[in-house]
Design a protein around this motif. Structure first.
Motif, PDB file in Angstrom:
ATOM      1  N   ALA A  31       0.833  -1.202   0.000  1.00 39.45           N
ATOM      2  CA  ALA A  31       0.000   0.000   0.000  1.00 39.45           C
ATOM      3  C   ALA A  31       0.867   1.252   0.000  1.00 39.45           C
ATOM      4  O   ALA A  31       0.570   2.227  -0.700  1.00 39.45           O
ATOM      5  N   TYR A  32       1.964   1.222   0.747  1.00 42.24           N
ATOM      6  CA  TYR A  32       2.885   2.362   0.707  1.00 42.24           C
ATOM      7  C   TYR A  32       3.460   2.526  -0.690  1.00 42.24           C
ATOM      8  O   TYR A  32       3.587   3.633  -1.193  1.00 42.24           O
ATOM      9  N   ALA A  33       3.806   1.388  -1.315  1.00 36.28           N
ATOM     10  CA  ALA A  33       4.413   1.453  -2.645  1.00 36.28           C
ATOM     11  C   ALA A  33       3.426   1.972  -3.681  1.00 36.28           C
ATOM     12  O   ALA A  33       3.818   2.427  -4.746  1.00 36.28           O
ATOM     13  N   LYS A  34       2.118   1.889  -3.384  1.00 32.86           N
ATOM     14  CA  LYS A  34       1.127   2.429  -4.308  1.00 32.86           C
ATOM     15  C   LYS A  34       1.046   3.941  -4.206  1.00 32.86           C
ATOM     16  O   LYS A  34       0.384   4.581  -5.022  1.00 32.86           O
ATOM     17  N   GLY A  35       1.648   4.501  -3.171  1.00 30.24           N
ATOM     18  CA  GLY A  35       1.625   5.942  -3.004  1.00 30.24           C
ATOM     19  C   GLY A  35       0.527   6.441  -2.087  1.00 30.24           C
ATOM     20  O   GLY A  35       0.240   7.633  -2.057  1.00 30.24           O
ATOM     21  N   LEU A  36      -0.100   5.522  -1.335  1.00 28.39           N
ATOM     22  CA  LEU A  36      -1.166   5.967  -0.428  1.00 28.39           C
ATOM     23  C   LEU A  36      -0.561   6.699   0.764  1.00 28.39           C
ATOM     24  O   LEU A  36       0.573   6.448   1.153  1.00 28.39           O
ATOM     25  N   SER A  37      -1.363   7.599   1.330  1.00 25.89           N
ATOM     26  CA  SER A  37      -0.871   8.326   2.499  1.00 25.89           C
ATOM     27  C   SER A  37      -1.007   7.440   3.722  1.00 25.89           C
ATOM     28  O   SER A  37      -1.771   6.470   3.737  1.00 25.89           O
ATOM     29  N   LYS A  38      -0.270   7.809   4.757  1.00 27.43           N
ATOM     30  CA  LYS A  38      -0.267   7.004   5.972  1.00 27.43           C
ATOM     31  C   LYS A  38      -1.675   6.886   6.546  1.00 27.43           C
ATOM     32  O   LYS A  38      -2.104   5.814   6.982  1.00 27.43           O
ATOM     33  N   GLY A  39      -2.403   8.009   6.520  1.00 20.48           N
ATOM     34  CA  GLY A  39      -3.761   7.990   7.055  1.00 20.48           C
ATOM     35  C   GLY A  39      -4.630   6.982   6.321  1.00 20.48           C
ATOM     36  O   GLY A  39      -5.322   6.160   6.934  1.00 20.48           O
ATOM     37  N   ALA A  40      -4.590   7.018   4.973  1.00 18.04           N
ATOM     38  CA  ALA A  40      -5.402   6.092   4.182  1.00 18.04           C
ATOM     39  C   ALA A  40      -5.002   4.658   4.473  1.00 18.04           C
ATOM     40  O   ALA A  40      -5.851   3.763   4.549  1.00 18.04           O
ATOM     41  N   ILE A  41      -3.715   4.425   4.643  1.00 18.48           N
ATOM     42  CA  ILE A  41      -3.253   3.059   4.887  1.00 18.48           C
ATOM     43  C   ILE A  41      -3.762   2.562   6.227  1.00 18.48           C
ATOM     44  O   ILE A  41      -4.272   1.448   6.342  1.00 18.48           O
ATOM     45  N   VAL A  42      -3.653   3.422   7.252  1.00 10.88           N
ATOM     46  CA  VAL A  42      -4.099   2.992   8.573  1.00 10.88           C
ATOM     47  C   VAL A  42      -5.600   2.724   8.561  1.00 10.88           C
ATOM     48  O   VAL A  42      -6.072   1.687   9.023  1.00 10.88           O
ATOM     49  N   ILE A  43      -6.369   3.650   7.965  1.00  7.39           N
ATOM     50  CA  ILE A  43      -7.825   3.517   8.030  1.00  7.39           C
ATOM     51  C   ILE A  43      -8.328   2.400   7.118  1.00  7.39           C
ATOM     52  O   ILE A  43      -9.099   1.540   7.522  1.00  7.39           O
TER      53      ILE A  43
END
Lengths: 308, 356, 302
Positions: free
Chosen positions: A208-220
């Motif tokens: 998910a990080y490698a897709k460029g998502l922000s930390k908030g989006a990843i956590v939620i």
């Protein structure tokens, strides 16, 4: 899905039968003669025998159990030894208070615990993490009844903000709910943190990080639902704990719920009332567990396929 | 952000990455250089633990800090600086929270780069998809982030992309556990390619798959890559895959490039003893009776840094000098270079390695 | 026959060398535990507490400090003479707390040991044999677990009558199913490992296989759970005493002290506060130790 629920409810039946059997026999291990106790010291042997016969206490234990079970199926939990009232009516008068207390405590503690645990996991090893985990550690270590006594000391006796006992005014639920919910909050927060920490270490989080998502989006979006699985289990167990803890809280705050009634019944050797309370609380606990299982399916599609 | 047109999709200079824990420091990457020309595919070949995955993660600045520290070097994507370590980066203590950079992308620039300018396919498709989200949702997410599409549009595009990698679009509504390993990897590839990235980093994309599925997946990747003119960094330990898909090869050993060249250079004019060893440990198709000659020994402990050449302990040509000083690089042609004491400017054109 | 037996013994010894993952990690685990400051703090506190409760008689004479009443000294706030103050009968609270630690700790340890023993055997048997045996044991556990633990303990004590022995029995019974489950799943985890199959293949007897080859290799979760369980049991003991269902006054159990101190909370708050703090610190120490053990035993953090 419906079939699964049906199966689960069917499975609850033998367990509940087992529970009633177990509690029934344990309660009848108690020494002493019930009829003699009810009639008082001046009763004659005949009077005692007559009452025993009337109450069915002279029949074999298994027959008594069968009679109890028959009543249970009709919603009749017997008559109280001490007051002669119907136990069902007595319990139903108290039950709403316990439900209200447990619900308020459960909802508030879950709503506080989840953000606390998630925040601690996301900010792992920072002061946020440390502070919330120290709070949680104190929470899981603090006995419910002691917390209750301390709350009374501080908020009722010293500050006078809340009533000491009873359920007469709107704010009388505050202290019992805090004392009942604090430990649960702490323990749910701890589980949430550790399962979130574990989840945030997974490969799909890296994806998910490698897709460029922000930390908030990843956590939620990515971590929260996966991290919830162990937490849901613990929430279920904690609610069971709360039903036990309600006995303590209700006693300390003289909250007119099932727990307090049970302790009074135990002190008065009122076996049918004690049985009734246990059966009711156990049924509640079983339903909580059922809901937990179903929630598992909502959160995790892998579990959902198992239902079919 | 300034951007210099260099003709390179990826340029890594002198990259060093360490993992520092209280007990020990692991030197994962040690002064690595790497370049990929636009549109080309570079194979990065080496054993497990040579620092391949760390290098890949560093390109997206995804090395976990702590414990990871990028102690030196710079990475440029299409001439844009992803990161450049500060001169004092190596001084970061074991309790560090942040990487020290001289310059580089900030968090927002990094996010908009990841998945669009460069995206990555991870080694294990079993664990790199989120088990509780539908497959199409996970693909569509990339579009929503980078192309600002609405949810419906993104989902439609995701289904198209699934068709493109050979999965019926309506299966997008299913969850990863309903897919086989090969199909999961196709999903991961669809996810990585949906925004037409300029650079695709594939970290052993076929290692976890059956041999028959491997070929299919590789073919499909090749096709999609050619259609979009994507450059690719293919990380693998399989020289067969390199021969099939790569234009250039870099051989990595203990976090450093020991030989680099075009496919032809490295395969037909092997210079470094380690590269030769890799070829010798492959079964030969022409002569099936020859015994394999595996490289003796194991990779050196990455938490200890030897003064000389890292391969010296396992090298049959090792001389005293190899254990004392690190080898410099010698060029055979403009492209082909090697880091080994066996070679100097005079003997570089000749065959030095024993054959057979 | 004789020869065959010796052979088995020999083979088993060979197995020991060859294929059994020995608990060589013990030292390593201990060192890792020692690096965890919180766990060490918990351990130090517990050791001190154990020493205090063992030497309680040396510190305070039970009869003169905990039983004899001195009405002239009643309800005195903490002072140099009485560090923790005095109770409503003029007895020194510190002495009572010190002697109370004995009761609280020993009930906690005894009940958990008992529960672990019974639950462990049941769980091991269920996990190892599977099938019918497993089914019966596990369904029985389901029944026990369907009742919240605290309620179960209350019911048992209520039926048997309030005494220390009955308290131990009640708390032990209520922790049997948890241990049975943990041990069962741990056994299931290692049952089909190769070294266990190897042991069975060379003809090691069943009981011996469980005791020597399976149990040592699932100690991790059991140790952690035991620690946490002792904490919960101490808390429950105090809770039952607090409800008047456990240790009865004048015996100085912490929960009982707290309960009787509650009546004087308006003017002598220390009577309820101090025993509560003792309970909390003990549970806290056990939790810290348990957490530390879990982290130290978790191979993923290596």
């Amino acid at each position: 899905m419906l079939r699964y629920i049906g199966k689960r409810i069917l499975y609850m039946i033998p367990v509940l039968l087992g529970v009633t059997l177990l509690v029934f026999f344990i309660m009848h291990l108690a020494p002493g003669n019930v009829a003699a106790m009810i009639l008082g010291e001046n009763a004659t042997a005949e009077q005692i025998a007559e009452l025993e016969h009337e109450m069915g206490l002279d029949r074999p234990l298994l027959a008594q159990y069968a009679a109890y079970l028959g009543g249970l199926l009709r919603g009749d939990l017997g008559t109280s030894y001490t007051s002669g009232e119907s136990v069902t009516a007595k319990i139903m008068a108290c039950f709403p208070y316990t439900v209200r207390l447990a619900l308020v405590a459960a909802v508030v503690s879950v709503l506080l615990a989840l953000p606390l645990g998630i925040l601690a996991a996301v900010k792992q090893n920072t002061w946020v993490d440390n502070v919330s985990m120290v709070i949680s550690l104190i929470g899981v270590s603090m006995p419910i009844f002691w917390l209750a006594v301390m709350l009374i000391l501080l908020f009722s006796l010293k500050l006078g903000w809340f009533p000491v006992y009873g359920a007469k005014s709107w704010n009388s639920i505050v202290l019992p709910a805090i004392s009942l919910g604090f430990m649960n909050m702490a323990s749910i927060a701890r589980t949430t943190r550790s399962s979130m920490v574990e989840t945030l270490r997974q490969d799909y989080i890296r994806t998910a990080y490698a897709k460029g998502l922000s930390k908030g989006a990843i956590v939620i979006r990515h971590a929260f639902r996966n991290g919830m699985l162990p937490t849901i289990t613990v929430i279920g167990l904690e609610i069971g704990q709360m039903l036990g803890g309600a006995v303590l809280t209700e006693t300390v705050f003289a909250w007119p719920g099932v727990g307090r009634m049970m302790i009074q019944a135990i002190n008065g050797r009122d076996t049918p009332t004690v049985m009734g309370c246990i059966v009711l609380l156990t049924v509640c606990f079983s339903f909580v567990n059922l809901i937990v299982d179903l929630l598992y399916g909502v959160v995790d599609p892998r579990v959902r396929t198992m239902y079919r | 952000m300034e951007r210099k047109e260099t003709g390179y999709a990826l340029e890594i200079k002198n990259l060093s990455v360490e993992f520092r824990t209280r007990e020990r420091t692991v030197y994962a990457v040690n002064g690595l250089d790497l370049k990929i020309k636009k549109g080309q595919t570079l194979g990065l070949v080496g054993e497990t633990g040579a620092g391949k995955t760390t290098t890949a993660l560093a390109i997206l600045n995804l090395v976990q800090t702590p414990p990871g520290v990028i102690t030196s070097g710079s990475i440029h994507l299409n001439g844009e600086c992803v990161l450049q370590a500060a001169p004092d980066a190596a001084k970061t203590g074991p309790k560090h929270k942040k990487q020290r950079l001289q310059k580089g992308m900030n968090e927002r620039e990094l996010q908009s780069m990841r998945g669009r300018a460069a995206s990555m396919i991870f080694q294990d498709p079993m664990t790199s998809l989120n088990p509780v989200l539908t497959v199409e949702r996970q693909i569509a997410e990339v579009l929503e982030k980078h192309e600002g599409l609405k949810k419906d549009q993104a989902l439609a595009r995701a289904r198209e992309m699934l068709e493109l990698v050979g999965i019926p679009g309506d299966r997008g509504r299913e969850y990863p556990h309903q897919f086989s390993g090969g199909m999961k990897q196709r999903v991961v590839i669809a996810m990585a390619l949906i925004c037409n990235p300029e650079l695709l980093i594939a970290d052993e994309p076929t290692t976890a798959l059956d041999v028959t599925i491997q070929a299919q997946v590789l073919d499909m990747m090749q096709k999609l890559k050619r259609q979009n003119g994507t450059s690719m960094l293919m990380i693998t330990h399989d020289l067969g895959i390199v021969a099939e898909v790569c234009d250039c090869v870099s051989v990595i050993y203990a976090g450093r490039i020991v030989e680099h060249g075009t496919l032809e250079d490295v395969f037909d004019h092997t210079l470094h003893p380690y590269t030769a060893g890799l070829f010798n440990s492959l079964p030969s198709m022409e002569d099936r009776r020859t015994r394999l000659r595996p490289i003796p020994g194991l990779m050196p402990d990455p938490s200890r840094r030897a003064p000389g050449c890292a391969f010296a302990g396992r090298c049959e040509y090792a001389a005293e000098r190899c254990f004392k000083e690190p080898p410099g690089t010698v060029c055979r042609t403009g492209e082909h270079m090697v880091a080994c004491h066996l070679y100097n400017r005079d003997n570089i054109g000749k065959e030095v390695l024993r054959h057979g | 026959m004789e020869v065959g037996k010796r052979n088995n013994k020999q083979r088993e010894e060979e197995l020991d060398f060859a294929s059994i993952p020995k608990n060589s990690g013990f030292k390593e685990t201990f060192f890792r535990l020692c690096r965890n400051k919180a766990a060490v703090a918990g351990m130090v506190f517990l050791v001190l507490l154990i020493l205090i409760s063992v030497f309680a008689d040396v510190l305070f004479d039970y009869q003169t400090t905990c039983v004899d009443q001195t009405i002239s000294q009643r309800l005195q706030w903490p002072s140099a003479e009485h560090w923790f103050g005095t109770d409503e009968f003029g007895r020194d609270l510190l002495a009572r707390v010190v002697h109370g630690s004995r009761i609280s700790l020993s009930i906690g340890v005894a009940a958990v040991a008992f529960g672990l023993l019974v639950g462990g055997i049941l769980g091991a048997v269920a996990g190892f044999f599977g099938g019918m045996v497993d089914n019966v044991i596990m369904r029985a556990c389901d029944v026990f677990l369907a009742v919240p633990m605290m309620l179960m303990a209350i019911v048992i004590v209520a039926a048997l009558g309030a005494s220390i022995t009955n308290l131990v029995v009640a708390l032990a019974i209520s922790s049997v199913p948890t241990f049975a489950r943990i041990v069962r799943s741990a056994v299931l985890g290692v049952r089909d490992m190769e070294y266990v199959e190897a042991a069975r293949a060379v003809g090691v007897k069943t009981g011996r296989t469980i005791a020597r080859y399976i149990l040592p290799n699932c100690m991790g979760p059991i140790i952690v759970q035991t620690t946490l369980r002792i904490a919960a049991t101490i808390s429950n003991t105090a809770a039952l005493s607090f409800l008047g269902l456990g240790v009865k006054p004048p015996q100085p159990e912490w929960g009982a002290l707290l309960s009787s101190g509650r009546e004087f909370i308006r003017d002598s708050a220390y009577l309820a506060c101090i025993p509560g703090v003792c309970i909390m610190l003990t549970i806290l120490a056990l939790n810290l130790l348990g957490d530390g053990l879990r982290d130290a035993l978790d191979p993923r953090l290596k």
